[in-house]
Write a protein that holds these residues in place. Structure first.
Motif, short mmCIF file in Angstrom:
data_model
loop_
_atom_site.label_atom_id
_atom_site.label_comp_id
_atom_site.label_asym_id
_atom_site.label_seq_id
_atom_site.Cartn_x
_atom_site.Cartn_y
_atom_site.Cartn_z
N GLU A 39 -0.11 10.14 3.60
CA GLU A 39 -0.02 10.22 5.06
C GLU A 39 -0.64 8.97 5.71
O GLU A 39 -0.10 8.44 6.68
CB GLU A 39 -0.76 11.46 5.57
N HIS A 40 -1.74 8.56 5.15
CA HIS A 40 -2.49 7.45 5.75
C HIS A 40 -1.78 6.12 5.62
O HIS A 40 -1.64 5.37 6.59
CB HIS A 40 -3.88 7.37 5.09
N TYR A 41 -1.31 5.81 4.38
CA TYR A 41 -0.87 4.42 4.18
C TYR A 41 0.61 4.18 4.40
O TYR A 41 1.01 3.06 4.69
CB TYR A 41 -1.35 3.90 2.82
N VAL A 42 1.45 5.20 4.34
CA VAL A 42 2.87 4.98 4.59
C VAL A 42 3.09 4.46 6.00
O VAL A 42 3.89 3.54 6.23
CB VAL A 42 3.67 6.28 4.36
N ARG A 43 2.36 5.00 6.95
CA ARG A 43 2.54 4.58 8.35
C ARG A 43 2.03 3.17 8.62
O ARG A 43 2.36 2.57 9.65
CB ARG A 43 1.86 5.57 9.29
N LEU A 44 1.26 2.61 7.69
CA LEU A 44 0.70 1.27 7.89
C LEU A 44 1.54 0.17 7.27
O LEU A 44 1.21 -1.02 7.37
CB LEU A 44 -0.72 1.20 7.29
N VAL A 45 2.63 0.53 6.64
CA VAL A 45 3.46 -0.46 5.94
C VAL A 45 4.18 -1.37 6.92
O VAL A 45 4.87 -0.92 7.84
CB VAL A 45 4.50 0.24 5.03
N ASP A 46 4.02 -2.67 6.72
CA ASP A 46 4.82 -3.67 7.39
C ASP A 46 4.78 -4.93 6.53
O ASP A 46 4.23 -4.91 5.42
CB ASP A 46 4.33 -3.95 8.82
N THR A 47 5.32 -6.02 7.01
CA THR A 47 5.36 -7.23 6.17
C THR A 47 3.99 -7.88 6.01
O THR A 47 3.79 -8.69 5.11
CB THR A 47 6.36 -8.26 6.74
N ASP A 48 3.04 -7.51 6.86
CA ASP A 48 1.69 -8.04 6.71
C ASP A 48 0.92 -7.27 5.63
O ASP A 48 0.17 -7.87 4.85
CB ASP A 48 0.91 -7.96 8.03
N THR A 49 1.11 -5.97 5.57
CA THR A 49 0.36 -5.15 4.62
C THR A 49 1.07 -4.95 3.29
O THR A 49 0.43 -4.67 2.28
CB THR A 49 0.07 -3.76 5.22
#
Length: 276
Positions: free
Chosen positions: A135-145
């Protein structure tokens, strides 16, 4: 050129031939022995070169290439590490260091979180912590992370052309994460299938996910390469009958991957030369 062992043996034979009581036949025998050992050493060297050439040809001739995500396609170590500690601290548990995080990446997420929390990958706490981690890290995915490593996209694009689009992804992270990473990097068109651990019967090192993807796409596993950065990736690939290619820019060093993979590359340039 003689190997060091052959040279040492040769010098010993020469010294023996200079001994005052050595007869001519002994000297000839020593010389013949040295020459035989030198030829054997050269033969082994040629065999090694031939084996490497054959292996390179097998990789380049693969009909399909399958990829792991974290530490292979995507530079997401910081995202995974900080998200792991966020969940552990939230649960009242002590944070881990980066080395512990990297060692744990050989496990699927629930087992990894259980190992971090309780020192036992089978501890039931892993299921709850793993779900919270997702739950925590899927929403933080982008090309920076979770952007693709520099140069990896070029390899993926070239393979798309050469392999007639025969590429896929299998991650030990959840499927939502794997697909989010691919989408964030605008790479959906390059992969026929993108799966996570919760999309297949068993996570790696089980071969079931790789085999299922191959069957789904009509690929013979013997002509497939699986590229990954963990010992569990190599174990899954070999169990599936695929070629196992390790990459040493992820969570594990080359020495940790040698035993579980057919070949290990240390740079993206080496990856390109091996697959293209």
């Amino acid at each position: 050129r003689m190997s060091t062992a052959a040279c040492v043996s040769c010098r010993a034979s020469v010294e023996a031939s200079r001994a005052p009581l050595a007869c001519p036949s002994s000297r000839r025998s020593a010389s013949r022995g040295c020459a035989t050992r030198a030829r054997a050493s050269q033969g082994r060297a040629r065999d090694g070169v031939d084996a490497m050439s054959s292996l390179a040809a097998r990789f380049a001739g693969a009909k399909a290439v399958l990829w792991d995500v974290d530490g292979t396609l995507a530079d997401s170590t910081s995202l995974g590490f900080t998200s792991t500690n966020a969940v552990l601290v939230e649960a009242g548990l002590p944070p881990i260091d980066l080395a512990q995080y990297k060692r744990g990446t050989r496990y699927p997420t629930p087992e990894r979180m259980a190992w971090h929390a309780a020192g036992d990958p089978s501890d039931p706490v892993g299921a709850r912590l793993g779900a919270r981690f997702d739950e925590h890290y899927v929403r933080l995915v982008d090309t920076d992370t979770a952007g693709f490593y520099a140069g990896v996209r070029d390899v993926v694009e070239a393979l798309h052309e050469r392999k007639n689009g025969a590429q896929a992804v299998l991650s030990n992270a959840c499927g939502a994460y794997a697909r989010r990473v691919v989408t964030a990097n605008d790479a959906e068109k390059y992969f026929k299938t993108v799966r996570g651990a919760d999309d297949v019967c068993e996570p790696k090192p089980s071969p079931s996910g790789l085999i299922a993807i191959a069957i789904e796409n009509g690929w013979d596993t013997k002509t497939c390469v699986y590229v990954g950065d963990s010992p569990s990736d190599g174990a899954a690939a070999k169990a599936a009958g695929m070629m196992a290619l390790g990459c040493a820019w992820g969570a594990h060093e080359a020495d940790d991957l040698d035993a579980s993979h057919d070949f290990v590359v240390r740079t993206v340039s080496e990856l390109s030369k091996t697959l293209l």
